[in-house]
Design an enzyme around this catalytic site. Sequence first.
Site, PDB file in Angstrom:
ATOM      1  N   HIS A 120     -26.801 -10.834 -12.633  1.00  0.00           N
ATOM      2  CA  HIS A 120     -26.425 -10.439 -11.259  1.00  0.00           C
ATOM      3  C   HIS A 120     -27.485  -9.456 -10.757  1.00  0.00           C
ATOM      4  O   HIS A 120     -28.648  -9.782 -10.661  1.00  0.00           O
ATOM      5  CB  HIS A 120     -25.002  -9.862 -11.332  1.00  0.00           C
ATOM      6  N   HIS A 138     -29.493 -19.897  -8.543  1.00  0.00           N
ATOM      7  CA  HIS A 138     -28.376 -19.176  -7.927  1.00  0.00           C
ATOM      8  C   HIS A 138     -27.135 -20.032  -8.037  1.00  0.00           C
ATOM      9  O   HIS A 138     -27.214 -21.260  -7.923  1.00  0.00           O
ATOM     10  CB  HIS A 138     -28.681 -18.873  -6.446  1.00  0.00           C
ATOM     11  N   ASP A 165     -33.933 -11.731  -5.693  1.00  0.00           N
ATOM     12  CA  ASP A 165     -34.505 -10.718  -6.581  1.00  0.00           C
ATOM     13  C   ASP A 165     -35.924 -11.033  -7.017  1.00  0.00           C
ATOM     14  O   ASP A 165     -36.559 -10.211  -7.672  1.00  0.00           O
ATOM     15  CB  ASP A 165     -33.617 -10.570  -7.829  1.00  0.00           C
TER      16      ASP A 165
END
Length: 429
Positions: A269, A310, A367
């Site tokens: 995460h 994802h 990210d």
Amino acid sequence: MSQNESPDQVTLTVAGNAVELPVQRGTLGNPCIEIAKLPKATGCFTYDPGFGATASCKSAITYIDGEEGVLLYRGYPIEQLAARSNFLEVAYLLMNGELPTQDEFARFESDVTHHTMMHEAFKSFIGGFRHDAHPMAMLVGMLGSMASFYHNTLDLDDPEQRRMAAIRLIAKVPTIAAACYRHSIGWPLRYPRNNLEYVERFLHMMFEVPAGPLELKPVAARALDLLFILHADHEQNASTSTVRLVGSTGANPYACVAAGVAALWGPAHGGANEAVLKMLAEIGDAKHVQSAVDRAKDKESGFRLMGFGHRVYKNFDPRATIIREMTHKVLDELGIDDPMLEVAMRLEEAALKDDYFVQRKLYPNVDFYSGIIYKALGIPTEMFTVMFAIARTAGWVSHWLEQQEDPEFRIGRPRQIYTGHATRDYPAK
Ligand code: CMC
């Protein structure tokens, strides 16, 4: 199946027994078969590890279309908010459902600004951590302790107390985060300067030293504000679901957000941005990119390309597209020549033409590039997930507020498939 094509109900037949199950539709998104009456009608539960096919609540805050790469906060496309809004306005939007008028924004900003200070007792709390404690460990602990400072204002039936708790969290998390960082490097703590705006204030608390003024480049504040907007909410992700699950027990909002921070910490995460930079540093040079891609494809290696893939986005992550552009801008304007950017771009290129990644629809996520920006701003790697937590606090408190007003609000209590021993007798001695 689209919303329009979906029937009002479906029939499930279990051992010859037909059960009518209603189909619920939202404004957008997949229709959902409501299964609440299933156990009573059939004696069966449903099984969905990782909740990939299960809606846990109704929410009007954020919408994601993973196939189309769409992300909306309260209906507004993320691209428009990124280009035209700012983090504090987005926080207001998430919490309240509408963009603020000028007066509403002024009041909100003033409320947030006037709650940025920490209780002085927090200082000794921070001082108790080892100098090399991970800042996420400190943040979880500090947030968990917050309720002890505000126990007189924890009447969850009072909407104003709920609103103030949300404001306090948005206001104080940056102060606490910066204090954790300064403790880890042995600098004196810095009080928030309330003549500054939210993001600049945070950067000052992070980097200003008593010995001299901090010269902040405008692109630094703009980039951080953008990252905060993009990370502010992402519907029922693991940490937000954690906040809601804890919130469903009637626990106070500080405990709920502390639990959210703990959930965010994991590398699958929010910890991914830290992991991406470590991975890029390990790869080290564009010439090692192909072997990293090969290793990520080899299940035996246990290695994954961090910042790729994802659960929801199966086309592209719209946040990654926006961040990618900002990464180049930040490095150019700050005059930084970071070899990691080169490695990142080569890695993205190699993965995107590789069948393994194409077939599994694995694209760079939010990210992948954010760490390069954080690094350019001088934020150390261990603080990356903390940065995510500052931004996501806006989403967490918005979900917590929404949950408190939800007429269907009840304690979250999943079921299980029990695979242990059947009943057996304690052995005779
Ligand atoms: N590198 C290599 N293979 C991968 C990767 C990756 N990053 N991600 C998924 N796969 C493979 C996986 O091995 C599986 O292959 P197979 O079908 O052959 O078994 C397939 O793709 C599907 O993966 P999954 O684990 O079932 O997918 P998931 O939806 O459960 O996991 C994820 C999503 C984000 C946890 C995962 O893609 C991952 O671990 N990515 C790296 C960590 C990361 O970047 N996380 C940040 C997510 S975005 C920020 C946030 O929202 O918190």
